[in-house]
Write an enzyme that holds these catalytic residues in place. Sequence first.
Site, PDB file in Angstrom:
ATOM      1  N   VAL A 168       0.549  -1.495   0.000  1.00 31.35           N
ATOM      2  CA  VAL A 168      -0.018   0.072   0.133  1.00 31.35           C
ATOM      3  C   VAL A 168       1.260   0.994  -0.294  1.00 31.35           C
ATOM      4  CG1 VAL A 168      -2.046   1.089   0.980  1.00 31.35           C
ATOM      5  CG2 VAL A 168      -1.832  -1.300   1.699  1.00 31.35           C
ATOM      6  N   LYS A 169       0.295   2.000  -1.370  1.00 28.17           N
ATOM      7  CA  LYS A 169       1.514   4.038  -1.179  1.00 28.17           C
ATOM      8  C   LYS A 169       0.219   4.247   0.237  1.00 28.17           C
ATOM      9  CE  LYS A 169       3.557   4.527  -4.500  1.00 28.17           C
ATOM     10  NZ  LYS A 169       3.702   4.552  -6.041  1.00 28.17           N
ATOM     11  N   VAL A 170       1.283   4.839   0.534  1.00 35.09           N
ATOM     12  CA  VAL A 170       0.860   6.209   1.266  1.00 35.09           C
ATOM     13  C   VAL A 170       1.563   7.581   1.268  1.00 35.09           C
ATOM     14  CG1 VAL A 170       0.032   6.634   3.469  1.00 35.09           C
ATOM     15  CG2 VAL A 170      -0.364   4.431   3.485  1.00 35.09           C
TER      16      VAL A 170
END
Length: 425
Positions: A168-170
């Site tokens: 997941v890219k945050v």
Amino acid sequence: MSNLDTAKSIEIISLDSPQVERIADFVRDGIDLDSPPHTVQSSSFWQRINGAETSLWIDSGDIESIDRLWNEQFSGLTTNNTLLNREIQNGIYDDLIPSAQDVVGNLSEQALVREIAFILNVRHALRLVERFRCDVSVELHTDVANDSEATLAYARRCHQICPEFFVVKVPLTPAGLIAIKQLRDEDIRVNCTLGFSARQNYVATALSRPSFVNVFLGRLNSYVAENQLGDGNLVGEKTTLASQGEVATFTRGLPTTDTRQIAASLRDASQLPRLAGVDVITMPTKVARQAEEALQDPWQSQLHDTYDVYLDDKVDPETVQLEKLWAVRKIERSFVQKAILSPPTDAAELRLMAADYDLEDLFPVMADEELSTIAEDGKIPNHQRWQERIVRGDIAIDSLMTLAGLASFADAQAKLDQRISEHLR
């Protein structure tokens, strides 16, 4: 108003709602991850040239373009709002949108569009996994960038859909860092995106332990060149190697931290050997094709090299403070020690803690009008607009570029959302 992370309430679906499982089933429908993956050939070129054993990823969502390059030496894919929008604008999911609307059910229009955007994002990422059976970094909707709780909700759902392959890219915002720490405590892999300096990534690694951090190095070179501060050569490369050193030193000291450095935003193949030895390089398909045509000599690790970077003779270094991109000072280290001993519980507390150490420029407070100006400038801000604040010390090139990157992604997200709206019943 400002981006103070007292975030607007974002309508989200509860994780224990039956809707969540229905949506997950809808996203997975027709995707087969149990059958053997298609045969992948080895590449004598990439095997020979990558002597530094850097992990090689491709930065694209275009399955056909990736397919023409893919081989055993590539091990991951990165997508983002801009890359996904390119695929959506091709119309490949127009027929899926009405069906997704039926599955999502009754939500406000804004929440409905956001939910369908999530569906399209993870659906496309699953197609990438099905085809290439590799880790795929998946970006969340930009609406949640300054909302820790919304980030957690969507990140958990993303992970549940494909825990083996999704990362997941945050974004590297105060709210993002708070969320990343919690996600890592839950063993959810996170790619902390939109990093532009060694000090940003040092702070992110120490406070939140993401699986990956980034330096968007091509944009740093462009910032210096386009603002006529210098030729821009090697600014991003120097920053990336410095960040790699800081991240590696920190992870060696803490066995619970496994953060790896990504070199991102490459512009051409000549940058590849200059980054040899960095944990991960993610390259656009254009750069990968250039490399196969132009590069010949095996890479040698550059991890112990220090590139020289120069400003134009007419530029006062104090008005740029370029060294903040690659130097981690005692003040940042003291801030990190304090934050480890007394972890901030929310974004506002993290911002205040940084301010206590005179590090307002890490997480600058911006008025809505200023954020609009950054968005209008695009990926590369106008240095003259911010020079006074840079000298004053309440913003810096790295944090300015993070805001510009987020604004650029938000613009692409808005176009994607508009495409969805046009196909709603």
